[in-house]
Structure formats: C-alpha cells, structure tokens
Design an enzyme around this catalytic site. Structure first.
Site: not given
Ligand code: ZN
Length: 448
Positions: A265, A316
């Site tokens: 991220h 993810d």
């Molecule tokens: Zn993650």
C-alpha cells in the site's frame, strides 16, 4: 510448443515468435517464423505477471461487506466482517478458497502469487497439531492449480502500537518470534516445486514491534520481506501519536529498506517519504482495486516513478481478481485526482506498456522470482492474449486495448510450461468452482 503472432521479448515486440519449452523452462525462442503442426497459437504472448499481495481466504468475503450499517462505514468496519469470517474457516475451506482464488489469478494472467498468510491457528486460538497445517494448505492449493508460490508467512504478535495486546478476534493470527522461526522452517520444507519461494512478512507496524522487527531481520537476513504500511489515515495518526513519526518514516529509520523489501500500500506518504522509498530499491506493492473498495486512498505514483521507484500490483482482499483491472485502476486513480489523462505513461509511450513493464519487473523482484522475460532458460510462465478483431496497431496498442478496453482478453496461460488456462478458463475451473460454492454455502449459512 507455442506460436505467437507477436510477443513481448526482452528487446521489445517481435512477430512470428515460436517458444519451445522443456521441463518447465523456455528452451528456445525463434522469431520471424511460422507455426508448426500441433503448436498452440495465440495472437500475443506476454511474460507472466506476479501478484505480490494476496490473502487467499478473503476470497470468501468478496461482496459480503458492501452494505451500509449505522454510522460511517470504513476499512475498520470491513475488518470486523473479515475477522468474523476468518474465525469460521477450517483447513479444508482455506485450501478450497485458495484454489478458487488461484484459478482466477491464472485466468487473469498472474502466474505467481505472493501469499501474505496470517491465518495460522485453529478457531479457538490453539495451534493445530501441525502448527503449519494452514501453511501446508496454501502450498497444496498452489500445486493443485499450477500457480508459482512465494509464501509469505506472517508474523503477528500485537493488536496495536505500544504494543497493545491483540484482540480476541485476532487469536488465529498470533505468533511468538520462536514459533514463527519454526513456521518459516516448515514452509521451507513444503516448498518442493522448483519455483516455490519462502519469504516472511511482519503484518504491520501495529502487529510487530520495533524489537520484533529487529529479531526477525536477524533471523532472516536473505529473504524477501513484505509489510502492510500506511494504508489508512488512522494508522498514520496512531503511529504519530505513538512515536511522533509517520509509518513509512518510522520504518525507514529502523530497518535497512532495500531491494528485499516490499511495502504493501504505502498510500499515505509525504514527499520526503516517497523519495526515501523510491531511492531504497524497495518495491511498493499496490492493490488498487482493494484500495478503492476499502476507501484507502490513492498512491502518489507519478512522483514515485519519477524518483525511480519500483512498483508491483496485488489483489489483496481478492474482492475481484483481474490483472487488467488492477493496472487500469492504478492509472484511473491518478486521472481522477489530477484531472488529466495518461498520467503514468512516459512521453511518447503507451500507458498500458508502462504499467505492464513496471508491475512485471517490480513484482518479480518483490517475490524473489527470476526476471519475467520470454527468453531461453527462463521459467515458461507465459500469458497469451486473444485479439478477436485484429485491429491495426503495434503490441503496445494491443496492451492498451487489453487493459483499458474489453475486446482483448487472456485466452491461454502456461505455468512452468503447463498449459493451465485454455479458451480463457482454467482446466480445473469447473471442479474448483463447485467445491468453492459448496464450501462457501456451508460457511455462510447464517453466519454473516
Ligand atoms: Zn493485505
């Protein structure tokens, strides 16, 4: 053998390309040639892509947290739903959900997955008789579907900065440094296929303290290492309150950020943090579809790339598993915030090609894999696209049409030389999807 009307080779696009495969690797690449009888024929051949960030079991939560409860919906309320689901999955379900996710990854053009695996203990919080039971299920799912695996066992010891104690909902995730060293050793023993890799992953700065990070770095000096960092504004605020520093700055001051690291991220960074990560050689592991779904924010990609930063993409939460959509969403986030077009392309270049090259090379680095090249000696991890209308234009245009439009699609995938996706579908799709449906109906029966 594979014949491609055009293929993306290390030197650029070439046409009339025939790829010979032997024992999982490319043995020869011929150009300016024609197909031989029996060849699999594709319009366009690409090197396989790495998916640097997956939580396979979360495939079962996809679409279940899209309703609005009283008050403000956020990442943290989504996490409550995900935690409830995490407490319900047994080993068979973990393997079944992972097989479905990996089938979809291969169909999307991902040939390797970085599995950020934090579900370790039984639902009551006790270790399984074999503490690596669920790790073994991930390896089994990867082997069953053919996807190459970089297993990233997750170290998770605390519930917040301080460190704060873990919550009851986190009881399946927990490890001590000693038990974690044993878990990584068990993963090494399970890594039996030639392409398997084992790294490690402190879950986040909430779950791993400064002392933990130092002990893990000493225990595993040579492995790829992934960590969630600066995904949410509240995480930044909590880190500031705890230390006076922002998460990425705090991390960069305490570990040797280098090419082994992948920062997942890294959404909320200052300009100085962007430069620090870009210059470190680490990879930023971006998950644009999940980040959009969870309302995380938009990564500062133009400045990061300008400073020489390396990036990769991951699926993810597996809310939707689609490589083209990850790349498209990465670019669209930039367009929407800047009110501009083709933000991540280089002058005179294609946006799709820039995104594909960056994610392919960054992804391979982050997962400890060989460079993604269609070249003799490299693993035969290959993706074929079909272009039904055969429009004029070069290979870059075809990549743009795949990523941004919808006519061009993935038709064929070879994983370690095995033709696992044909006609757009994985060879085991029907059986895997049947088991997935039955498993999910069982788990969700009144539970969520
Ligand atoms: Zn993650």
């Amino acid at each position: 053998m594979i014949f491609a009307k055009r293929a993306l080779l290390p030197g650029g696009w070439d046409s009339g390309v025939r790829v010979l495969v032997d024992d999982g690797r490319i043995s020869k690449v011929q150009t300016a040639t024609t197909a031989a009888p029996g060849d699999s024929i594709v319009d366009c051949l690409l090197p396989g892509m790495a998916n640097v960030h997956s939580h396979a079991f979360q495939r079962g939560v996809a679409g279940l947290a899209e309703g609005r409860r009283a008050g403000r919906e956020s990442f943290w309320t989504w996490r409550e739903t995900m935690y409830r689901f995490a407490l319900s999955v047994d080993p068979d379900a973990v393997q079944c959900l992972a097989e479905m996710a990996y089938v979809e990854m291969l169909e999307a053009g991902f040939t390797r997955v970085g599995e950020f695996h934090y579900l370790h203990r039984a639902p009551d919080g006790r270790p399984y008789d074999d503490p690596a039971e669920l790790t073994a299920r991930i390896f089994a799912a990867a082997a069953a579907t053919g996807i190459a695996l970089t297993h990233l066992p997750v170290f998770y010891a605390h519930g917040g900065f301080g460190p704060a104690p873990a919550s009851d909902g986190q009881r399946r995730f927990l490890q001590s440094v000693d038990s974690f060293v044993d878990l990584v050793a068990a993963a090494d023993r399970l890594a039996r296929r030639g392409g398997d890799r084992v790294g490690y992953a402190p879950h986040s700065l909430r779950a791993a303290s400064e002392a933990d990070l130092a002990m893990l770095a000493a225990a595993f000096p040579d492995r790829v290492v992934h960590i969630h960092v600066a995904e949410q504004e509240r995480e930044v605020a909590d880190c500031l309150a705890f230390s006076g520093e922002r998460p990425v700055a705090w991390l960069a001051a305490r570990v040797a950020l280098d090419a082994r690291w992948c920062l997942i991220h890294a959404t909320h960074m200052t300009a100085a943090e962007v430069r620090t990560v870009a210059r470190s050689g680490a990879v930023a592991g971006l998950c644009p579809v999940t980040e959009a779904n969870l309302g995380d924010g938009v990564f500062e990609a133009p400045d990061y790339l300008r400073a020489g930063g390396r990036l990769a993409v991951g699926t993810d939460s597996n809310i939707r598993i689609d490589l083209a959509e990850e790349l498209r969403t990465l670019e669209y986030g930039q367009r929407l915030t800047r009110r501009a077009r083709n933000v991540l392309a280089e002058d005179g270049g294609s946006t799709g090609r820039r995104l594909f090259d960056a994610a392919a090379f960054g992804g391979a680095q982050a997962l400890g894999a060989e460079p993604p090249e269609i070249a003799s000696g490299r693993p035969a991890d290959l993706v074929g696209l079909t272009d039904p209308h055969r429009l004029p234009g070069g290979g870059d245009r075809l990549l743009d049409r795949w990523i941004f439009a919808r006519d061009v699609s993935v038709s064929d995938v070879w994983a370690a030389g095995v033709h696992v996706v044909s006609g757009g579908a994985h060879v085991a799709r029907a059986q895997v999807a049947d088991r997935f449906g039955a498993t999910l109906r069982r788990l969700l029966d009144g539970a969520l």
